[in-house]
Motif scaffolding. Structure first.
Motif, short mmCIF file in Angstrom:
data_model
loop_
_atom_site.label_atom_id
_atom_site.label_comp_id
_atom_site.label_asym_id
_atom_site.label_seq_id
_atom_site.Cartn_x
_atom_site.Cartn_y
_atom_site.Cartn_z
N ASP A 156 0.83 -1.22 0.00
CA ASP A 156 0.00 0.00 0.00
C ASP A 156 0.85 1.26 0.00
OD1 ASP A 156 -2.47 -1.23 -0.17
OD2 ASP A 156 -2.79 -1.26 2.00
N SER A 171 -6.92 -0.98 -9.03
CA SER A 171 -6.16 -1.95 -9.83
C SER A 171 -4.66 -1.79 -9.61
CB SER A 171 -6.48 -1.79 -11.31
OG SER A 171 -7.84 -2.06 -11.56
N ARG A 208 -3.19 -0.64 -6.87
CA ARG A 208 -2.89 -1.16 -5.53
C ARG A 208 -2.85 -2.69 -5.54
NH1 ARG A 208 -2.65 2.77 -1.82
NH2 ARG A 208 -3.56 4.79 -2.39
N SER A 209 -3.78 -3.30 -6.25
CA SER A 209 -3.80 -4.77 -6.37
C SER A 209 -2.56 -5.27 -7.09
CB SER A 209 -5.02 -5.21 -7.19
OG SER A 209 -6.02 -5.66 -6.38
N TRP A 210 -2.17 -4.57 -8.14
CA TRP A 210 -0.99 -4.98 -8.92
C TRP A 210 0.27 -4.97 -8.06
CZ3 TRP A 210 3.26 -1.97 -10.60
CH2 TRP A 210 4.10 -2.62 -11.49
N ASP A 252 -0.26 -8.12 -5.71
CA ASP A 252 -0.44 -9.42 -6.35
C ASP A 252 0.57 -9.72 -7.46
OD1 ASP A 252 -2.63 -9.66 -4.68
OD2 ASP A 252 -4.05 -8.96 -6.20
#
Length: 155
Positions: A14, A38, A40-42, A45
């Motif tokens: 984050d 997206s 933040r997810s990238w 993940d």
């Protein structure tokens, strides 16, 4: 002020995404290709799972990061961002040094043509321009520059 560099961890996702987003907001010539969620997810993940990520901490606060990968036998600097409030204090130089020092192998990177500050930074640190492109191969569709750094072979 104390500066330290360490490997990035999943728990940093984050904070790193926030730095990336803050820096990208200051680039009106290169709109984000993905929404903030997206991005933040990238970070959590994908980037922190597949890349070597280094982050710089100044007085306990994450101030910047660099992410590298290996592709076709070549080291790539995929990301190098310093939080807006920390720019101009040697953090980018320290991160770049961390990226380039562990090996004596070439390193390549792309930067947007319009990002004059980043271009000056990389050129001042020994990167040479290999190619200008129209940006059709990047997600933002913005003209970019391919740079390469070669290690000093005189040592």
């Amino acid at each position: 002020m104390t500066l330290s560099i360490r490997e990035g961890r999943l728990a940093d996702a984050d904070a790193l995404a926030a730095i990336y987003l803050a820096c990208r907001r200051e680039m009106p010539y290169a709109p984000l290709a993905h929404d903030e969620a997206s991005v933040r997810s990238w970070f959590a993940d994908a980037l922190l799972q597949t890349s070597q990520v280094w982050l710089a901490e100044r007085d306990g606060q994450i101030a910047g990061f660099a992410a590298c990968s290996m592709q076709d036998g070549m080291r790539w600097l995929d990301q190098l961002y310093v939080a807006p409030g920390h720019q101009g204090n040697g953090i980018g130089r320290a991160l770049l040094g961390q990226v380039l020092s562990p090996s004596k192998q070439a390193c390549r990177l792309f930067v947007f043509q319009a990002n004059a500050g980043a271009r000056r930074f990389y050129e001042a640190h020994g990167f040479t321009l290999l190619r200008l492109s129209d940006g059709q191969d990047n997600e933002e569709r913005c003209p970019d520059v391919l740079y390469q750094w070669l290690p000093d072979t005189k040592e």
